[in-house]
Each structure stands twice: as structure tokens, then as C-alpha cells.
Design an enzyme around this catalytic site. Structure first.
Site, PDB file in Angstrom:
ATOM      1  N   VAL A   9       0.863  -1.181   0.000  1.00  0.00           N
ATOM      2  CA  VAL A   9       0.000   0.000   0.000  1.00  0.00           C
ATOM      3  C   VAL A   9       0.895   1.224   0.000  1.00  0.00           C
ATOM      4  O   VAL A   9       1.975   1.228   0.589  1.00  0.00           O
ATOM      5  CB  VAL A   9      -0.977   0.048   1.203  1.00  0.00           C
ATOM      6  CG1 VAL A   9      -2.032  -1.031   1.082  1.00  0.00           C
ATOM      7  CG2 VAL A   9      -0.249  -0.064   2.520  1.00  0.00           C
ATOM      8  N   SER A  10       0.423   2.270  -0.684  1.00  0.00           N
ATOM      9  CA  SER A  10       1.253   3.469  -0.794  1.00  0.00           C
ATOM     10  C   SER A  10       0.686   4.649  -0.020  1.00  0.00           C
ATOM     11  O   SER A  10       1.339   5.666   0.114  1.00  0.00           O
ATOM     12  CB  SER A  10       1.444   3.843  -2.262  1.00  0.00           C
ATOM     13  OG  SER A  10       0.210   3.950  -2.905  1.00  0.00           O
ATOM     14  N   THR A  11      -0.532   4.517   0.496  1.00  0.00           N
ATOM     15  CA  THR A  11      -1.099   5.608   1.299  1.00  0.00           C
ATOM     16  C   THR A  11      -1.744   5.026   2.542  1.00  0.00           C
ATOM     17  O   THR A  11      -2.072   3.843   2.586  1.00  0.00           O
ATOM     18  CB  THR A  11      -2.174   6.404   0.520  1.00  0.00           C
ATOM     19  OG1 THR A  11      -3.286   5.545   0.277  1.00  0.00           O
ATOM     20  CG2 THR A  11      -1.634   6.946  -0.787  1.00  0.00           C
ATOM     21  N   GLN A  14      -5.208   3.242   2.086  1.00  0.00           N
ATOM     22  CA  GLN A  14      -5.318   1.915   1.506  1.00  0.00           C
ATOM     23  C   GLN A  14      -5.107   0.862   2.588  1.00  0.00           C
ATOM     24  O   GLN A  14      -4.432   1.100   3.578  1.00  0.00           O
ATOM     25  CB  GLN A  14      -4.287   1.734   0.386  1.00  0.00           C
ATOM     26  CG  GLN A  14      -4.523   2.662  -0.782  1.00  0.00           C
ATOM     27  CD  GLN A  14      -3.389   2.598  -1.796  1.00  0.00           C
ATOM     28  OE1 GLN A  14      -2.250   2.350  -1.438  1.00  0.00           O
ATOM     29  NE2 GLN A  14      -3.724   2.835  -3.053  1.00  0.00           N
ATOM     30  N   ALA A  38       4.417   1.930   2.350  1.00  0.00           N
ATOM     31  CA  ALA A  38       5.333   3.039   2.065  1.00  0.00           C
ATOM     32  C   ALA A  38       4.712   3.946   1.033  1.00  0.00           C
ATOM     33  O   ALA A  38       3.753   3.584   0.368  1.00  0.00           O
ATOM     34  CB  ALA A  38       6.665   2.502   1.548  1.00  0.00           C
TER      35      ALA A  38
END
Length: 185
Positions: A9-11, A14, A38
Site C-alpha cells: 500500500v502506498s497511502t 489503503q 510506504a
């Protein structure tokens, strides 16, 4: 053949849970699921690094969606090629895409072309933005250094710090710092 899973997940909005559940439903054991939380631009991905060390020829990596493997298309292609060179297949559950077999090689080739086009598009947009900024008078590169002698000469002629700063397009604090350094020496 061992099956591994990767989720990213990037945020903070999420959730890894949905991806992990999909990987488990696809038959991946919990101890073979590697995860990363991250930002999309971060290259520090501990889970991916561990996965890279664990996989061997003949293994398969499952990922829920194409966009969960890499930060962008180019990154994803680089990872797929890296795993392919090791003899490791990558399968994307939701997208129904697999990199093993002849069709898989074709997919990798097509994705490589897409990644190359994306890199060119990014470069074009960057250059367009740079040209537009130049037209607006925005300067690039390191700021010019202040000629201390000019500051000192103007000050000796009786010009005030505010006026010196204005004339030379520098901060008033810079003028004071130069004058202070001169007095101290």
C-alpha cells in the site's frame, strides 16, 4: 514450486487486509506473504527485498493487482524482468495476467513497451514544464553567490542594509551576516 505473495500500500487510506485476504484465498501461506507500507516514491521496501531473497527458480509470486508490485510501470517491468531472470513467475490475481509461458513472455514484452512509452511521456512533460518555467522567468540551478565586496562597498558608501538587499536581490539577513563577518575579522 512454492507460492509466495506480495502486497503493498502506498497511502494510509489503503488497506493491506484486502490484498492479504486475496492472497490467502489464492493458496498463499501466511508466512510466505510479504508486505510493504510506504509512499509510492519510496525505494525502501523491506518486504519486497525479503521476497527477492527467498524466491528460487520455479517459484511463483502472486500479487493482487498489477499496480501493487511496482511504484510505476517502469518499476513493475524491472521487477518482472528481475524475477523472470531468476525463473520466478509473477501472477496478478485480479488482472488474470501471468508472466510464465509463451503468453507470459509476450505480456512482459508488451509491458516493457508501455514502460518505455511512459518514460518518454514523463520526460516530455518534464521538459515542457521546464521550458514553461523558463518563459516565466524561473531560474534553475544553484543560486549565484553574493559578492561580499559589492555588499561592503555599498555599505561604506552609506547605503542601508535594506537597500543593499533590494539592489542585489538578496535577503537582508544575508547583508547583515556579511557585515557582521567583516566586523569580526
Amino acid at each position: 514450486m512454492r507460492i509466495f505473495g506480495y502486497a503493498r500500500v502506498s497511502t494510509s487510506q489503503q488497506s493491506l487486509d484486502i490484498q492479504i485476504r486475496a492472497l490467502k484465498d489464492a493458496g498463499v501461506k501466511a508466512n510466505r506473504i510479504f508486505t510493504d507500507k510506504a509512499s509510492g516514491s519510496s525505494t525502501d521496501r523491506e518486504g519486497l527485498d525479503l521476497l527477492r531473497m527467498k524466491v528460487e527458480e520455479g517459484d511463483v509470486i502472486l500479487v493482487k493487482k498489477l499496480d501493487r508490485l511496482g511504484r510505476d510501470t517502469a518499476d513493475m517491468i524491472q521487477l518482472i524482468k528481475e524475477f523472470d531472470a531468476q525463473g520466478v513467475a509473477v501472477r496478478f490475481i485480479d488482472d488474470g495476467i501471468s508472466t510464465d509461458g509463451d503468453m507470459g513472455q509476450m505480456v512482459v514484452t508488451i509491458l516493457s513497451a508501455v514502460a518505455q512509452a511512459e518514460r518518454r511521456r514523463i520526460l516530455e512533460r518534464t521538459n515542457e514544464g521546464r521550458q514553461e518555467a523558463k518563459l516565466k522567468g524561473i531560474k534553475f540551478g544553484r543560486r549565484r553567490t553574493v559578492d561580499r565586496n559589492v555588499v561592503l562597498t555599498l555599505h561604506q558608501k552609506g547605503t542601508g542594509a535594506t537597500e543593499i538587499a533590494h539592489q542585489l536581490s538578496i535577503a537582508r539577513s544575508t547583508v547583515y551576516k556579511i557585515l557582521e563577518d567583516e566586523r569580526a575579522s
